[in-house]
Design a protein around this motif. Structure first.
Motif, PDB file in Angstrom:
ATOM      1  N   LYS A 128       0.834  -1.403   0.070  1.00  0.00           N
ATOM      2  CA  LYS A 128      -0.059   0.002  -0.188  1.00  0.00           C
ATOM      3  C   LYS A 128       1.119   1.294   0.068  1.00  0.00           C
ATOM      4  O   LYS A 128       1.736   1.482   0.780  1.00  0.00           O
ATOM      5  CB  LYS A 128      -0.890  -0.033   0.938  1.00  0.00           C
ATOM      6  N   THR A 154       1.702   4.323   1.297  1.00  0.00           N
ATOM      7  CA  THR A 154       1.634   5.365   2.445  1.00  0.00           C
ATOM      8  C   THR A 154       2.905   5.500   3.245  1.00  0.00           C
ATOM      9  O   THR A 154       3.683   4.774   3.045  1.00  0.00           O
ATOM     10  CB  THR A 154       0.541   4.874   3.484  1.00  0.00           C
ATOM     11  N   ASP A 205      -0.355   3.294   8.426  1.00  0.00           N
ATOM     12  CA  ASP A 205      -1.185   2.206   7.983  1.00  0.00           C
ATOM     13  C   ASP A 205      -0.483   1.311   6.875  1.00  0.00           C
ATOM     14  O   ASP A 205      -1.105   1.236   5.836  1.00  0.00           O
ATOM     15  CB  ASP A 205      -2.589   2.901   7.341  1.00  0.00           C
ATOM     16  N   GLN A 241       0.735  -1.663   4.534  1.00  0.00           N
ATOM     17  CA  GLN A 241       0.148  -2.835   4.381  1.00  0.00           C
ATOM     18  C   GLN A 241       0.912  -3.529   3.081  1.00  0.00           C
ATOM     19  O   GLN A 241       1.288  -2.920   2.098  1.00  0.00           O
ATOM     20  CB  GLN A 241      -1.342  -2.591   3.615  1.00  0.00           C
ATOM     21  N   SER A 300       6.297   4.541   2.837  1.00  0.00           N
ATOM     22  CA  SER A 300       6.844   4.532   4.150  1.00  0.00           C
ATOM     23  C   SER A 300       8.264   3.699   4.175  1.00  0.00           C
ATOM     24  O   SER A 300       8.654   3.093   3.347  1.00  0.00           O
ATOM     25  CB  SER A 300       6.368   3.586   5.038  1.00  0.00           C
ATOM     26  N   THR A 307       0.877  -6.395   8.109  1.00  0.00           N
ATOM     27  CA  THR A 307       1.340  -5.075   8.792  1.00  0.00           C
ATOM     28  C   THR A 307       2.228  -4.852   9.864  1.00  0.00           C
ATOM     29  O   THR A 307       2.757  -3.912  10.321  1.00  0.00           O
ATOM     30  CB  THR A 307      -0.018  -4.699   9.634  1.00  0.00           C
TER      31      THR A 307
END
Length: 450
Positions: A120, A122, A126, A128, A168, A181
């Protein structure tokens, strides 16, 4: 040989004040009445060694398929181990591509290399991703060793914030993921790895207290001396020799770490060096590889990852007379000078990897060597660093997997074959059979004896 029915447990530790030192595999750890097959069978080890920023592929890929291939420039340092190598072309990390998410290939390459999952986009909490192949194996082997897995790295990085175009830092910093996660950040400090492997309690202490202990401790071996002498009196000559060689190697690693810590005031331009980490990259990598070998000798773990650098690495290589940072150099725009520098860096990495294979080959294990009983994936989630391509990845497997892999060959698979299919195959050889890993579509043909 130790001839008691009450054989020594493989988890026997040499204990002392604040220490519990693991032992290598001894003859006394096999029951006296065991069959020859039981005595000689050694466990398999899975290793994933990651190099960042891609490879100069023309200098990596052999021109010939099958067993009659010539090792190109970057792989030439591995010539002594060619019969223990399996070179694989055509494998891809499809989920390293943007898939509508725009820039961020380095973050996606690291996060998806062992998971086969598109992470994901980000830079927040959060995150993923997916579960990585090493952690699937670690779960299966967890009850058999002191540590389910060992995650090592040779470059420090923060784990929060934005490290690549809105992705991230957790993605660039870790290739190992326990859950979608939960990344497994690599340990980058050799002292911390040493203390974890060899059972000292110092890794739980604050830095000031640990420093005071180090100031008066000569060696971890001093702490377990009494227990060592007691054990030696119960062992046969061959096991006493193994113990002596093993303790000597532990002490040699410990001395190297201590020397680094004594000289930690020496600064190198452009290198952010935490306390206890060697300035020279070769010394750093060699130390981490040797700690990994020690972990396998003691059967402390059977699964390990090692990142020679994090994705997007800005490391410089003054020892190669290369002042430019690694990542910008890989965006060479076909500049011959930049390509040459990247090729030198790539070759430097395989030279260090060759020394690691030397160590594994020189270590007896069952009927063969540690190298015979390993399956080591060496490669990157990016092939061409200039274009950020994730197809036809630079991938090799070293080690024979206990005889389950036919090495000494260069195989080419259909383009776009998921690299996760390789992991499915290696885990199968180790007796671990997940339904899938990320985008895997099955196992690879031709890896076994044919």
């Amino acid at each position: 040989m130790y001839l008691s029915r009450n054989h020594l447990s493989r988890r026997t530790l040499l204990r002392g004040a604040g220490a519990a030192l693991a032992l290598p595999l001894l003859d006394a750890m096999t029951p006296a009445l065991a069959s020859p097959q039981q005595r000689k069978k050694a466990p398999l080890r899975l290793v994933f060694c990651y190099v960042p920023n891609g490879i100069i592929m023309p200098d990596w890929t052999p021109k010939q398929l099958g067993s009659n291939f010539e090792l190109p420039r970057i792989l030439k340092p591995l010539e002594a181990h060619r019969e223990s190598l399996l070179l694989l072309s055509g494998l891809a990390d499809h989920n390293g591509n943007e898939l509508g998410d725009g820039a961020g290939d380095h973050a996606r390459a690291g996060a998806s290399f062992l998971t086969g999952v598109h992470c994901k986009k980000t830079s927040g909490a959060d995150i993923q991703g997916g579960v990585s192949a090493d952690q699937i194996a670690a779960r299966a082997f967890a009850s058999q060793t002191r540590f389910a897995s060992l995650e090592l790295g040779c470059e420090d990085s923060r784990t929060v914030g934005n490290c690549d175009s809105g992705y991230s830092c957790a993605y660039t910093n870790s290739i190992s993921w326990r859950s979608p996660t939960t990344p497994m950040p690599p340990e980058v400090n050799p002292r911390a790895v040493f203390e974890r492997l060899f059972g000292t309690e110092d890794f739980r202490l604050d830095p000031a207290t640990r420093a005071r202990r180090l100031s008066y401790r000569k060696s971890i071996l001093d702490l377990v001396r009494e227990d060592t002498q007691s054990l030696l009196g119960t062992l046969g000559q061959a096991d006493r020799r193994k113990i002596d060689e093993y303790l000597t190697s532990v002490r040699e690693i410990e001395v190297r770490i201590q020397n680094v810590e004594r000289n930690n005031k020496i600064e190198a331009p452009g290198i952010d060096k935490p306390n206890g980490i060697p300035v020279l990259f070769a010394d750093y990598v060699t130390l981490m590889f040797d700690l990994q070998v020690a972990a396998f000798k003691t059967d402390s773990t059977r699964v390990s990852t090692l990142m020679l650098g994090r994705e997007g690495s800005m490391r410089t290589y003054p020892e190669l007379n290369i002042a430019d940072s690694h990542h910008p150099l890989t965006h060479h725009r076909n500049n011959p000078q930049f390509i040459e520098r990247v090729a030198q860096i790539n070759t430097h990495h395989t030279t260090l990897f060759a020394r690691y294979l030397d160590q594994l080959k020189a270590t007896p294990d069952g009927e063969g060597s540690l190298l015979d009983n390993c399956m080591i994936v060496y490669g990157s989630g990016i092939s061409d660093g200039n274009r950020h391509t994730h197809e036809n990845l630079p991938i090799l497997v070293a080690g024979r997997g206990g005889g389950s892999i036919k090495t000494g060959r260069h195989l080419a698979y259909e383009q776009e074959t998921p690299v996760a299919n390789l992991y499915m195959t290696l885990l199968d050889r180790a007796g671990v059979r997940p339904d899938s890993i990320g985008d895997s579509t099955g196992t690879l043909t031709q890896l076994g004896q044919i």
